[in-house]
Design an enzyme around this catalytic site. Structure first.
Site, PDB file in Angstrom:
ATOM      1  CG  HIS A   1      33.043  40.672  42.509  1.00 10.51           C
ATOM      2  ND1 HIS A   1      31.796  40.524  41.958  1.00 10.51           N
ATOM      3  CD2 HIS A   1      33.791  39.640  42.058  1.00 10.51           C
ATOM      4  CE1 HIS A   1      31.793  39.443  41.208  1.00 10.51           C
ATOM      5  NE2 HIS A   1      32.994  38.882  41.243  1.00 10.51           N
TER       6      HIS A   1
ATOM      7  CE1 TYR B   1      39.663  36.747  37.321  1.00 10.80           C
ATOM      8  CE2 TYR B   1      38.962  35.588  39.283  1.00 10.80           C
ATOM      9  CZ  TYR B   1      38.680  36.087  38.030  1.00 10.80           C
ATOM     10  OH  TYR B   1      37.432  35.923  37.488  1.00 10.80           O
TER      11      TYR B   1
ATOM     12  CD1 TRP C   1      31.608  33.197  41.738  1.00  7.85           C
ATOM     13  CD2 TRP C   1      31.175  33.876  43.821  1.00  7.85           C
ATOM     14  NE1 TRP C   1      31.864  34.551  41.801  1.00  7.85           N
ATOM     15  CE2 TRP C   1      31.603  34.992  43.073  1.00  7.85           C
ATOM     16  CE3 TRP C   1      30.848  34.057  45.165  1.00  7.85           C
ATOM     17  CZ2 TRP C   1      31.708  36.264  43.613  1.00  7.85           C
ATOM     18  CZ3 TRP C   1      30.953  35.333  45.709  1.00  7.85           C
ATOM     19  CH2 TRP C   1      31.377  36.414  44.939  1.00  7.85           C
TER      20      TRP C   1
END
Length: 106
Positions: free
Chosen positions: A22, A41, A76
């Protein structure tokens, strides 16, 4: 605008690698999230693997469906699925069940 919060559980032995992934989210994934209505987000990760996600969107179901239709999301999700506990065969994005908001200070 809907505010959406959800919980998932990252496997404790994979937390460091999850953080690394991430720190370098694919640019095309970031573009797809923005284009499909995922705003503000954020993901928060506790040391025991509890993951708290938060986003704002006009329509969460529509935003999820739009992301599910993208090729980058499928790739992903396939790469991220092994990081999580208790998905019961679902992709991580399918396992995101919104929590019920009980208070908001406007």
């Amino acid at each position: 605008m809907q505010r959406v919060c959800f919980l998932l559980k990252v496997r404790e032995e994979r937390i460091a690698e999850y953080r690394e992934r991430h720190a370098a989210v694919w640019p095309e994934m970031l573009e797809a999230l923005s284009a499909t209505g995922w705003h503000n987000y954020s993901l928060f990760l506790r040391d025991d693997g509890l993951l708290v996600g938060y986003l704002e969107t006009e329509d969460f179901a529509a935003a999820q469906a739009a992301m599910a239709a993208t090729d980058v999301n499928a790739r992903w999700q396939a790469r991220m699925a092994p990081f999580f506990e208790s998905l019961d065969g679902a992709r991580p994005d399918e396992a995101m069940k919104p929590l019920t908001e009980v208070f908001h200070l406007a």
